[in-house]
Design a protein around this motif. Structure first.
Motif, mmCIF file in Angstrom:
data_model
loop_
_atom_site.group_PDB
_atom_site.id
_atom_site.type_symbol
_atom_site.label_atom_id
_atom_site.label_comp_id
_atom_site.label_asym_id
_atom_site.label_seq_id
_atom_site.Cartn_x
_atom_site.Cartn_y
_atom_site.Cartn_z
ATOM 1 N N MET A 160 -17.076 34.241 19.594
ATOM 2 C CA MET A 160 -17.405 35.886 19.101
ATOM 3 C C MET A 160 -16.127 36.202 20.257
ATOM 4 S SD MET A 160 -19.242 35.346 17.137
ATOM 5 C CE MET A 160 -19.150 37.252 17.123
ATOM 6 N N GLY A 161 -15.611 37.129 19.285
ATOM 7 C CA GLY A 161 -14.751 38.197 20.130
ATOM 8 C C GLY A 161 -13.968 40.364 19.354
ATOM 9 N N TRP A 162 -13.637 40.456 20.446
ATOM 10 C CA TRP A 162 -13.760 41.661 19.925
ATOM 11 C C TRP A 162 -12.360 42.376 19.917
ATOM 12 C CZ3 TRP A 162 -17.373 45.032 17.045
ATOM 13 C CH2 TRP A 162 -18.592 44.559 17.467
ATOM 14 N N PHE A 163 -11.806 42.355 18.475
ATOM 15 C CA PHE A 163 -10.055 43.099 18.997
ATOM 16 C C PHE A 163 -10.708 44.303 18.247
ATOM 17 C CE2 PHE A 163 -7.632 39.484 18.866
ATOM 18 C CZ PHE A 163 -8.861 38.485 18.616
ATOM 19 N N ARG A 164 -9.158 45.381 18.870
ATOM 20 C CA ARG A 164 -8.507 46.468 18.396
ATOM 21 C C ARG A 164 -7.496 46.673 17.674
ATOM 22 N NH1 ARG A 164 -9.689 50.816 23.092
ATOM 23 N NH2 ARG A 164 -7.796 50.118 24.858
ATOM 24 N N GLN A 165 -7.242 48.100 17.085
ATOM 25 C CA GLN A 165 -6.158 48.315 16.777
ATOM 26 C C GLN A 165 -6.038 49.409 16.314
ATOM 27 O OE1 GLN A 165 -4.832 46.353 12.447
ATOM 28 N NE2 GLN A 165 -2.560 46.981 13.225
ATOM 29 N N ALA A 166 -5.073 49.847 16.983
ATOM 30 C CA ALA A 166 -5.029 51.650 17.160
ATOM 31 C C ALA A 166 -3.738 51.827 16.209
ATOM 32 C CB ALA A 166 -5.249 52.040 18.104
ATOM 33 N N GLY B 275 -0.579 52.326 13.578
ATOM 34 C CA GLY B 275 1.051 52.157 14.216
ATOM 35 C C GLY B 275 0.811 51.226 15.520
ATOM 36 N N LYS B 276 0.297 50.097 15.821
ATOM 37 C CA LYS B 276 0.327 49.216 17.173
ATOM 38 C C LYS B 276 -0.081 47.938 16.643
ATOM 39 C CE LYS B 276 -0.616 52.430 21.497
ATOM 40 N NZ LYS B 276 -0.656 52.886 21.973
ATOM 41 N N GLU B 277 -0.154 46.638 17.058
ATOM 42 C CA GLU B 277 -0.774 45.729 16.582
ATOM 43 C C GLU B 277 -2.389 45.517 16.999
ATOM 44 O OE1 GLU B 277 3.754 42.722 17.320
ATOM 45 O OE2 GLU B 277 1.759 42.490 17.920
ATOM 46 N N ARG B 278 -2.793 44.888 16.555
ATOM 47 C CA ARG B 278 -3.891 44.571 17.041
ATOM 48 C C ARG B 278 -3.825 43.816 18.226
ATOM 49 N NH1 ARG B 278 -7.892 41.791 12.025
ATOM 50 N NH2 ARG B 278 -6.830 43.624 11.333
ATOM 51 N N GLU B 279 -5.493 43.726 19.416
ATOM 52 C CA GLU B 279 -5.814 43.880 20.447
ATOM 53 C C GLU B 279 -6.777 43.424 20.726
ATOM 54 O OE1 GLU B 279 -5.342 46.304 24.927
ATOM 55 O OE2 GLU B 279 -6.201 47.187 23.219
ATOM 56 N N ALA B 280 -6.836 42.502 22.351
ATOM 57 C CA ALA B 280 -7.774 40.948 22.082
ATOM 58 C C ALA B 280 -8.076 42.235 22.995
ATOM 59 C CB ALA B 280 -7.455 40.481 22.811
ATOM 60 N N VAL B 281 -9.768 42.650 22.949
ATOM 61 C CA VAL B 281 -10.145 43.551 24.018
ATOM 62 C C VAL B 281 -11.313 42.610 24.526
ATOM 63 C CG1 VAL B 281 -12.473 44.618 24.047
ATOM 64 C CG2 VAL B 281 -10.903 45.294 21.911
ATOM 65 N N ALA B 282 -12.329 41.271 23.952
ATOM 66 C CA ALA B 282 -13.198 40.122 24.700
ATOM 67 C C ALA B 282 -13.319 39.781 23.804
ATOM 68 C CB ALA B 282 -14.373 41.454 25.507
ATOM 69 N N ASN B 283 -13.227 38.344 24.723
ATOM 70 C CA ASN B 283 -14.041 37.348 24.309
ATOM 71 C C ASN B 283 -15.001 36.486 24.940
ATOM 72 O OD1 ASN B 283 -13.088 34.378 24.828
ATOM 73 N ND2 ASN B 283 -10.979 35.336 24.158
ATOM 74 N N GLY B 284 -16.362 35.447 24.096
ATOM 75 C CA GLY B 284 -17.227 34.693 25.275
ATOM 76 C C GLY B 284 -17.284 33.944 23.872
ATOM 77 N N TYR C 134 -12.060 48.754 15.202
ATOM 78 C CA TYR C 134 -12.693 48.002 16.160
ATOM 79 C C TYR C 134 -13.582 46.408 15.064
ATOM 80 C CZ TYR C 134 -12.207 50.924 20.372
ATOM 81 O OH TYR C 134 -11.818 51.361 21.202
ATOM 82 N N TYR C 135 -12.929 45.633 15.522
ATOM 83 C CA TYR C 135 -13.352 44.720 14.872
ATOM 84 C C TYR C 135 -13.970 43.453 15.655
ATOM 85 C CZ TYR C 135 -9.778 45.978 11.467
ATOM 86 O OH TYR C 135 -8.544 47.107 10.875
#
Length: 127
Positions: free
Chosen positions: A34-40, A42-51, A93-94
């Protein structure tokens, strides 16, 4: 196929907390990476966490010490607990899910690793 539905986003002031939820159906979070990503804007999607299962790690340096990843296996829900929110946390947030693997929870995984995605939930933090 696995379905993910995020909820819990909203507009808050800096310093406040939010808890995002990712409800999983047609799959079990304990069997998935499972993972959490976020995209602000004008910015690229960023990996927040996974596990995998209870072994999660945070990869976005800016949120370390503020975000955690609780989960409720009985309800099949993964959470993103966000504390001490900052304006720079403003993003969509995705939640994402993919196959378990040796690198899940041990390193950043690209978006392409995750086969299933939620629709996203917006978090807006004002100063």
């Amino acid at each position: 196929q696995v379905q993910l539905v995020e909820s819990g986003g909203g507009s808050v002031q800096a310093g406040e907390s939010l808890r995002l939820a990712c409800a999983v159906s047609r799959g079990t979070i304990s069997d998935l990476c499972m993972g959490w990503f976020r995209q602000a804007p004008g910015k690229e999607r960023e990996a927040v966490a996974n596990g995998y299962r209870h072994a999660f790690d945070i990869y976005a340096q800016s949120v370390k010490g503020r975000f955690t990843i609780p989960q409720d296996n009985a309800k099949n829900i993964l959470y993103l607990q966000m504390n001490s929110l900052k304006p720079e946390d403003t993003a969509m947030y995705y939640c994402a899910a993919g196959p378990p693997g040796e690198y899940c929870g041990r390193s950043v995984l690209s978006q392409g690793y995750f086969h299933y995605w939620g629709q996203g939930t917006q978090v807006t933090v004002s100063s």
